[in-house]
Motif scaffolding. Structure first.
Motif, mmCIF file in Angstrom:
data_model
loop_
_atom_site.group_PDB
_atom_site.id
_atom_site.type_symbol
_atom_site.label_atom_id
_atom_site.label_comp_id
_atom_site.label_asym_id
_atom_site.label_seq_id
_atom_site.Cartn_x
_atom_site.Cartn_y
_atom_site.Cartn_z
ATOM 1 N N GLY A 61 5.246 -0.660 -1.135
ATOM 2 C CA GLY A 61 4.028 -1.509 -1.491
ATOM 3 C C GLY A 61 2.608 -0.527 -1.102
ATOM 4 O O GLY A 61 1.537 -0.826 -1.512
ATOM 5 N N GLY A 62 2.622 0.516 -0.400
ATOM 6 C CA GLY A 62 1.614 1.312 -0.128
ATOM 7 C C GLY A 62 0.465 0.740 0.766
ATOM 8 O O GLY A 62 0.850 -0.484 1.306
ATOM 9 N N GLY A 63 -0.428 1.314 1.071
ATOM 10 C CA GLY A 63 -1.441 1.240 1.867
ATOM 11 C C GLY A 63 -1.996 -0.510 1.404
ATOM 12 O O GLY A 63 -2.456 -1.530 2.117
ATOM 13 N N SER A 64 -1.898 -0.484 0.065
ATOM 14 C CA SER A 64 -2.599 -1.637 -0.730
ATOM 15 C C SER A 64 -1.720 -2.776 -0.370
ATOM 16 O O SER A 64 -2.467 -3.845 -0.162
ATOM 17 C CB SER A 64 -2.558 -1.526 -2.154
ATOM 18 N N PHE A 67 -2.895 -4.535 2.854
ATOM 19 C CA PHE A 67 -4.384 -4.979 2.902
ATOM 20 C C PHE A 67 -4.024 -6.480 2.569
ATOM 21 O O PHE A 67 -5.009 -7.318 2.969
ATOM 22 C CB PHE A 67 -5.071 -4.495 1.452
ATOM 23 N N PHE A 89 -11.767 2.052 0.675
ATOM 24 C CA PHE A 89 -10.286 1.542 0.977
ATOM 25 C C PHE A 89 -10.932 0.382 2.095
ATOM 26 O O PHE A 89 -10.038 -0.420 2.354
ATOM 27 C CB PHE A 89 -9.546 2.535 1.644
ATOM 28 N N VAL A 136 -11.125 1.630 8.758
ATOM 29 C CA VAL A 136 -10.561 2.711 8.020
ATOM 30 C C VAL A 136 -10.599 3.984 8.972
ATOM 31 O O VAL A 136 -11.888 4.500 8.868
ATOM 32 C CB VAL A 136 -10.831 2.945 6.463
ATOM 33 N N ASN A 138 -10.094 6.862 8.520
ATOM 34 C CA ASN A 138 -10.398 8.278 7.773
ATOM 35 C C ASN A 138 -10.871 7.861 6.091
ATOM 36 O O ASN A 138 -9.979 7.454 5.613
ATOM 37 C CB ASN A 138 -9.478 9.406 7.679
ATOM 38 N N THR A 140 -10.649 8.485 2.655
ATOM 39 C CA THR A 140 -10.391 9.417 1.918
ATOM 40 C C THR A 140 -11.259 10.151 1.118
ATOM 41 O O THR A 140 -11.220 11.243 0.401
ATOM 42 C CB THR A 140 -8.833 8.810 1.387
ATOM 43 N N ASP A 161 -6.277 1.238 9.398
ATOM 44 C CA ASP A 161 -5.742 2.036 8.396
ATOM 45 C C ASP A 161 -5.794 3.713 8.175
ATOM 46 O O ASP A 161 -7.052 3.957 8.096
ATOM 47 C CB ASP A 161 -6.559 1.414 6.722
ATOM 48 N N SER A 163 -3.834 5.534 6.656
ATOM 49 C CA SER A 163 -3.374 6.430 5.486
ATOM 50 C C SER A 163 -3.825 7.614 5.361
ATOM 51 O O SER A 163 -2.827 8.434 4.974
ATOM 52 C CB SER A 163 -3.762 5.615 4.237
ATOM 53 N N SER A 164 -4.744 8.019 5.582
ATOM 54 C CA SER A 164 -5.253 9.454 5.173
ATOM 55 C C SER A 164 -5.372 10.643 6.316
ATOM 56 O O SER A 164 -5.672 11.862 6.065
ATOM 57 C CB SER A 164 -6.197 9.837 4.208
ATOM 58 N N GLN A 184 2.175 8.789 1.337
ATOM 59 C CA GLN A 184 2.139 9.821 0.505
ATOM 60 C C GLN A 184 1.048 10.842 0.734
ATOM 61 O O GLN A 184 0.928 11.982 0.153
ATOM 62 C CB GLN A 184 1.754 9.356 -1.034
HETATM 63 C C1 LIG Z 1 -4.645 6.072 -0.571
HETATM 64 C C2 LIG Z 1 -5.219 5.278 0.710
HETATM 65 C C3 LIG Z 1 -4.938 3.661 0.506
HETATM 66 C C4 LIG Z 1 -4.063 3.164 -0.733
HETATM 67 O O1 LIG Z 1 -2.920 3.480 -0.694
HETATM 68 P P1 LIG Z 1 -1.554 3.100 -1.659
HETATM 69 O O2 LIG Z 1 -0.464 3.568 -1.172
HETATM 70 O O3 LIG Z 1 -2.055 3.838 -3.121
HETATM 71 O O4 LIG Z 1 -1.848 1.657 -1.787
HETATM 72 C C5 LIG Z 1 -5.278 2.826 1.429
HETATM 73 N N1 LIG Z 1 -6.029 3.197 2.373
HETATM 74 C C6 LIG Z 1 -6.445 4.679 2.584
HETATM 75 C C7 LIG Z 1 -7.477 5.080 3.709
HETATM 76 C C8 LIG Z 1 -5.949 5.671 1.531
HETATM 77 O O5 LIG Z 1 -6.595 6.772 1.739
#
Ligand SMILES: *Cc1c(COP(=O)(O)O)cnc(C)c1O
Length: 349
Positions: A61-64, A67, A89, A136, A138, A140, A161, A163-164, A184
Motif C-alpha cells: 500500500g505504499g507510504g500513502s 497516511f 507529502f 516528513v 525528507n 522528496t 515518514d 520514505s525518501s 521504492q
Molecule cells: C513517495 C513518498 C510517499 C508516497 O509513497 P507511495 O508509496 O507512492 O504511496 C510518501 N511520503 C514520502 C516522503 C514520499 O517520498
C-alpha cells in the motif's frame, strides 16, 4: 537499486534447478521465504539499531496507505494529530487523517515560502492534547529535510515518514514512536512498505471500526504474513539491505550521500546560472532541487540531459525546475557526470 543487486536478482531468478520455482513462484508460507523475511527484518534492525521494544512490519500500500493506517491505529477520536507541513507529502498525510475521521492541526507550514524552509513547533505547543506529531523527515519533492540534528522537539509521541531518506542518513529510532517508509525510493522495488512502531503504543488502542487488514497488530502477530506477502519485493529488499551492510551500513551511506550532495550543492551555489533555493541548514541530501529561474528553460535542459544519458532530472510536476535524486544506489560518478553536463549548459548559455 544497486547494480550488484540487480545482477544477483537476474542470476537467481532462473537458478532454481532444485525447486524448479522462481522467487516469484514460491509460497509466502515456504521455508525459503520464511528465511528471507526473517533475514530482512534482522538486517533492518541491525542497520537502524532498532530497539527490541519496537515492532518491524512489512506491508503493502505504499507510504500513502500509512497516511491512513497510522491515524486509524494510533490516533483517538478525542484528541488531534499535530502536523508540521513541510511539503506535499505532509499535506497529503494530514488530509488522509481527516478523511479517516481524525482531527488534525497544522502547527506550522512553510507553504508560503515554497517549502524552502522547515516549519517549526510553536513555543506554546502543548503535546499532551495531541495523539502525536507527524513529520516528513525528507520532503522528496521540495527538497527540505529534518536531519537528526534539527528534529522538531516534542514531549509527546512523534511519527516520521522516512520514505525518501530511510538508510540515507542516521536517525536515532528512540527519538520516534513510529516510522514508516515506502520501499521504492531507498530500499528496493515498489510493493513493500516498512513500518516500525513502539509496541507499548499499539497495546492500548481502541480499534473499533478498523478492519483487520488495517490493524498493525494482525500483521505483527503473523510476522508480516497475515495475508500473501509481496514475496519478490521483500526478497529484493533483503538483498539491498545486505548490500548496505556490506558497504559499511548507514554511516557509509551517509558519508557518500554527503559527498554526492555536497559536490552538487557546491557547484550550484557558485554558479550564476543555477540556484538551489532551499535554506542551507534544511537541505536534503537525497533530493537536490534547483532551477535556472526560468521553468521553460529548465524543461528544455532536462530533455537535453536525457539525450546525454541523465534521466529523471525534471522536478516534480507540481513544482517544475530540476530535482536530482541521489539515493543510496546512485554512484558518485553519476553526480560528476551531472555536474559536467550542467557546467556545459551554463557555459553555452
Ligand atoms: C513517495 C513518498 C510517499 C508516497 O509513497 P507511495 O508509496 O507512492 O504511496 C510518501 N511520503 C514520502 C516522503 C514520499 O517520498
Amino acid at each position: 537499486m544497486p547494480e550488484e543487486v540487480i545482477t544477483t536478482i537476474k542470476r537467481e531468478f532462473e537458478n532454481n534447478e532444485r525447486s524448479h520455482m522462481s522467487i516469484i513462484e514460491i509460497s509466502h508460507r515456504s521455508k525459503k521465504f520464511q528465511h528471507i523475511i526473517t533475514s530482512a527484518e534482522q538486517k533492518l534492525r541491525q542497520l537502524m539499531q532498532i530497539p527490541d521494544d519496537y515492532a518491524v512490519v512489512f506491508l503493502q500500500g505504499g507510504g500513502s496507505m500509512q497516511f491512513e493506517m497510522m491515524p486509524l491505529n494510533l490516533a483517538t477520536k478525542q484528541r488531534n494529530i499535530a502536523v508540521l507541513d513541510s511539503g506535499n507529502f505532509s499535506k497529503k498525510a494530514e488530509e488522509a487523517a481527516r478523511q479517516v475521521g481524525k482531527n488534525t492541526a497544522i502547527l506550522d507550514s512553510t507553504k508560503d515560502q515554497h517549502y524552502q524552509k522547515l516549519p517549526v513547533v510553536p513555543s506554546n505547543f502543548n503535546a499532551s492534547v495531541f495523539d502525536y506529531l507527524h513529520i516528513v523527515t525528507n520532503s522528496t519533492i521540495e527538497g527540505a529535510a529534518f536531519h537528526q540534528n534539527n528534529l522538531p522537539q516534542t514531549t509527546g509521541r512523534l511519527i516520521a515518514d522516512m520514505s525518501s531518506n530511510i538508510l540515507a542518513e542516521p536517525y536515532n529510532i528512540s527519538d520516534f514512536d513510529a516510522v514508516f517508509a515506502g520501499g521504492q525510493k531507498n530500499l528496493g522495488p515498489a510493493g513493500v512498505t516498512v513500518a516500525i512502531i513502539k509496541k507499548d503504543w499499539l497495546a492500548d488502542q481502541d480499534l473499533t471500526g478498523v478492519g483487520p487488514m488495517m490493524r498493525y497488530q494482525n500483521h505483527i502477530d503473523k510476522q508480516s504474513m497475515y495475508n500473501t506477502s509481496p514475496v519478490f519485493s521483500i526478497y529484493a529488499l533483503d538483498l539491498v539491505l545486505a548490500w548496505v551492510l556490506d558497504q559499511g551500513g548507514v554511516t557509509e551511506m551517509y558519508r557518500r550521500n554527503l559527498e554526492k550532495s555536497g559536490k552538487l550543492y557546491a557547484y550550484l551555489d557558485q554558479s550564476n546560472f543555477y540556484t538551489a533555493p532551499v535554506e542551507k541548514s534544511a537541505r536534503s541530501i537525497t533530493n537536490i532541487v534547483f532551477t535556472t529561474g526560468d521553468i521553460q528553460r529548465d524543461k528544455v535542459i532536462a530533455q537535453q540531459a536525457e539525450a546525454a544519458g541523465l534521466f529523471n532530472l525534471a522536478g516534480h510536476r507540481s513544482v517544475g525546475g530540476f530535482r536530482a535524486s541521489l539515493y543510496n544506489a546512485q554512484p558518485t560518478d553519476a553526480v560528476d557526470a551531472l555536474i559536467a553536463f550542467l557546467q556545459k549548459v551554463e557555459q553555452n548559455a
